[in-house]
Design a protein around this motif. Structure first.
Motif, short mmCIF file in Angstrom:
data_model
loop_
_atom_site.label_atom_id
_atom_site.label_comp_id
_atom_site.label_asym_id
_atom_site.label_seq_id
_atom_site.Cartn_x
_atom_site.Cartn_y
_atom_site.Cartn_z
N THR A 252 -11.54 1.61 -3.18
CA THR A 252 -11.18 0.43 -2.39
C THR A 252 -10.71 -0.71 -3.29
OG1 THR A 252 -13.53 -0.17 -2.37
CG2 THR A 252 -12.66 0.94 -0.42
N VAL A 253 -11.28 -0.80 -4.50
CA VAL A 253 -10.84 -1.82 -5.46
C VAL A 253 -9.43 -1.48 -5.95
CG1 VAL A 253 -11.28 -2.86 -7.71
CG2 VAL A 253 -13.19 -2.37 -6.17
N VAL A 254 -9.19 -0.20 -6.25
CA VAL A 254 -7.87 0.23 -6.70
C VAL A 254 -6.84 -0.02 -5.60
CG1 VAL A 254 -6.49 2.18 -7.52
CG2 VAL A 254 -8.87 1.95 -8.25
N GLN A 255 -7.23 0.19 -4.37
CA GLN A 255 -6.34 -0.07 -3.23
C GLN A 255 -5.88 -1.53 -3.24
OE1 GLN A 255 -8.26 0.09 0.58
NE2 GLN A 255 -6.38 -0.23 1.74
N ARG A 256 -6.81 -2.44 -3.45
CA ARG A 256 -6.45 -3.87 -3.45
C ARG A 256 -5.61 -4.24 -4.67
NH1 ARG A 256 -11.18 -7.89 -1.71
NH2 ARG A 256 -9.30 -9.19 -1.62
N LEU A 257 -5.91 -3.64 -5.81
CA LEU A 257 -5.12 -3.93 -7.01
C LEU A 257 -3.67 -3.47 -6.83
CD1 LEU A 257 -7.65 -2.89 -9.82
CD2 LEU A 257 -7.03 -5.21 -9.13
N LEU A 258 -3.48 -2.33 -6.16
CA LEU A 258 -2.14 -1.78 -5.97
C LEU A 258 -1.41 -2.43 -4.80
CD1 LEU A 258 -2.88 2.02 -6.51
CD2 LEU A 258 -1.77 0.46 -8.10
N GLY A 259 -2.16 -3.08 -3.89
CA GLY A 259 -1.53 -3.69 -2.73
C GLY A 259 -1.20 -2.70 -1.64
N HIS A 260 -1.96 -1.60 -1.55
CA HIS A 260 -1.73 -0.61 -0.50
C HIS A 260 -2.33 -1.09 0.82
CE1 HIS A 260 -1.36 2.91 -3.59
NE2 HIS A 260 -0.21 2.28 -3.40
N ALA A 261 -1.56 -1.02 1.89
CA ALA A 261 -2.08 -1.38 3.20
C ALA A 261 -3.05 -0.32 3.72
CB ALA A 261 -0.93 -1.56 4.19
N SER A 262 -2.81 0.93 3.36
CA SER A 262 -3.65 2.04 3.83
C SER A 262 -4.39 2.68 2.66
CB SER A 262 -2.79 3.09 4.52
OG SER A 262 -3.53 4.27 4.77
N LEU A 263 -5.67 2.97 2.89
CA LEU A 263 -6.46 3.65 1.87
C LEU A 263 -5.95 5.06 1.63
CD1 LEU A 263 -8.98 3.33 0.05
CD2 LEU A 263 -10.33 4.31 1.91
N MET A 264 -5.30 5.65 2.64
CA MET A 264 -4.77 7.00 2.48
C MET A 264 -3.70 7.06 1.40
SD MET A 264 -6.44 9.01 4.41
CE MET A 264 -5.36 10.44 4.32
N THR A 265 -2.95 5.98 1.24
CA THR A 265 -1.94 5.94 0.19
C THR A 265 -2.60 5.99 -1.18
OG1 THR A 265 -0.55 4.58 1.63
CG2 THR A 265 0.05 4.66 -0.70
N THR A 266 -3.66 5.21 -1.35
CA THR A 266 -4.39 5.21 -2.62
C THR A 266 -5.04 6.56 -2.88
OG1 THR A 266 -4.91 2.91 -2.08
CG2 THR A 266 -5.97 3.83 -4.04
#
Length: 296
Positions: A252-266
C-alpha cells in the motif's frame, strides 16, 4: 487528430469543456475527442446523428478489421461512454454491456537488479553529473519520464526527505522518496548548473527538457555501462517498485509512492526476479532427509 482545438465545432468544444471540467488529464481529453472525431469521420456525419447500431459497427470495425490493440479498444469504449452516456445523456450502457472488453495480456515488468542499477548510475553516468542526477531521480523516486522532466526546484523538500510529484499522470499530486544519496547528487548538480525553475531545464531556461532528451540520457548510460536494454527508461520505475517490495515495504505504501489509483496495478510488481529466485531455498531443502529408508 493532431490538434483538437483547431477550429472546433460547437459540439466538439462542448465535449472538450465537459471532459476538462470533470478533471480529465490533457492526454485523456485529446484521446477521447480524437476517438469521437474518428467515429464521425468514419460515417461522414456529426456524431450526435449516429445510431447505436452505427456505434456498434464502428467498434466492430476497430476490433475485427483494423485489429486494434486491447488498450485501444478500451479507450474507444471509454470515449463512447463519455460522449454519448455522459455528455449527450443517452442510454448507451445496454450497447456497451454487449461488448466484452478485451484484456491486456499480463506482462511481468522487466527490471534491473540493484547491482545493475548501481552500475548504471556510476559507470553509466561517469563524467556526466546531469545524467547521474536525472536518472537518480527517475529510479530514486519511482518516477514516470514526464514526471522527472517536470521536477521543479520548489518540489524538493530536503528537510523531510520527500519530493513532490507536481506533474503526475492523471493530475493527482503525490509525495515520493528523496533519499540522502539522491540529495547529495542533486546538491552537487545544483551547485554546478544553478537551474532557476525546472531542475532539468531544456534549451530555454524556463522550459523543462523534453522526453526525447530524457530517453537519450538513459540509453547513453545503458550503453556506457554495457547493460542490457530492459525496455526503455520506464524500467527504472519498474525496478524501483520491485526493489521496494523485495525489501519489505508494504504494497500500500508502494502504491502511494507510484501514484497508482488501483492496488491491482501495484500488485503487478509482485513477481520474482531470476536473481532473487536463485537465492530462495525450497522448503524441501530445509528438511533432514539423511535418515535411512525404511526396510521393506
Amino acid at each position: 487528430m493532431k490538434n483538437i482545438h483547431s477550429n472546433p465545432t460547437p459540439l466538439r468544444q462542448k465535449f472538450i469543456e465537459y471532459l476538462t471540467l470533470n478533471r480529465k488529464a490533457e492526454r485523456t481529453v485529446h484521446c477521447y475527442v480524437s476517438f469521437i472525431y474518428s467515429l464521425a469521420k468514419h460515417y461522414r456525419r456529426s456524431p450526435d446523428l449516429l445510431s447505436h447500431e452505427d456505434i456498434q459497427h464502428w467498434l466492430y470495425h476497430l476490433i475485427a478489421e483494423r485489429k486494434q490493440a486491447p488498450s485501444t479498444i478500451n479507450l474507444a469504449i471509454n470515449s463512447v461512454r463519455s460522449f454519448y452516456g455522459k455528455l449527450l445523456q443517452q442510454d448507451i450502457e445496454p450497447l456497451l454491456h454487449r461488448i466484452k472488453r478485451p484484456r491486456r495480456p499480463a506482462r511481468v515488468p522487466r527490471v534491473y537488479s540493484m547491482a545493475e542499477i548501481e552500475k548504471l548510475l556510476t559507470v553509466g553516468t561517469e563524467g556526466n553529473l546531469r545524467a547521474r542526477a536525472f536518472l537518480s531521480c527517475v529510479y530514486g523516486g519511482g518516477l514516470r519520464l514526464s514526471e522527472a522532466t517536470h521536477i521543479q526546484i520548489k518540489d524538493l523538500d530536503g528537510a523531510r526527505h520527500r519530493l513532490v510529484v507536481s506533474h503526475p499522470k492523471g493530475g493527482r499530486q503525490r509525495y515520493t522518496l528523496l533519499s540522502d544519496n539522491l540529495l547529495t547528487v542533486l546538491r552537487d548538480y545544483y551547485r554546478q548548473t544553478r537551474p532557476k525553475t525546472f531542475l532539468f531545464p531544456g534549451l530555454e531556461p524556463l522550459v523543462p527538457i523534453n522526453k526525447g532528451t530524457g530517453q537519450s540520457i538513459f540509453y547513453g548510460a545503458v550503453a556506457k555501462a554495457k547493460l542490457p536494454d530492459r525496455g526503455g527508461i520506464h524500467c527504472l520505475r519498474h525496478s524501483f517498485a520491485t526493489h521496494c517490495l523485495e525489501n519489505g515495504i508494504e504494497i500500500t505504501v508502494v502504491q502511494r509512492l507510484l501514484g497508482h489509483a488501483s492496488l491491482m496495478t501495484t500488485a503487478g510488481y509482485l513477481h520474482i526476479r531470476a536473481e532473487r529466485l536463485a537465492q530462495i531455498q525450497s522448503p524441501l531443502g530445509l528438511l533432514d532427509l539423511k535418515s535411512p529408508l525404511l526396510d521393506r
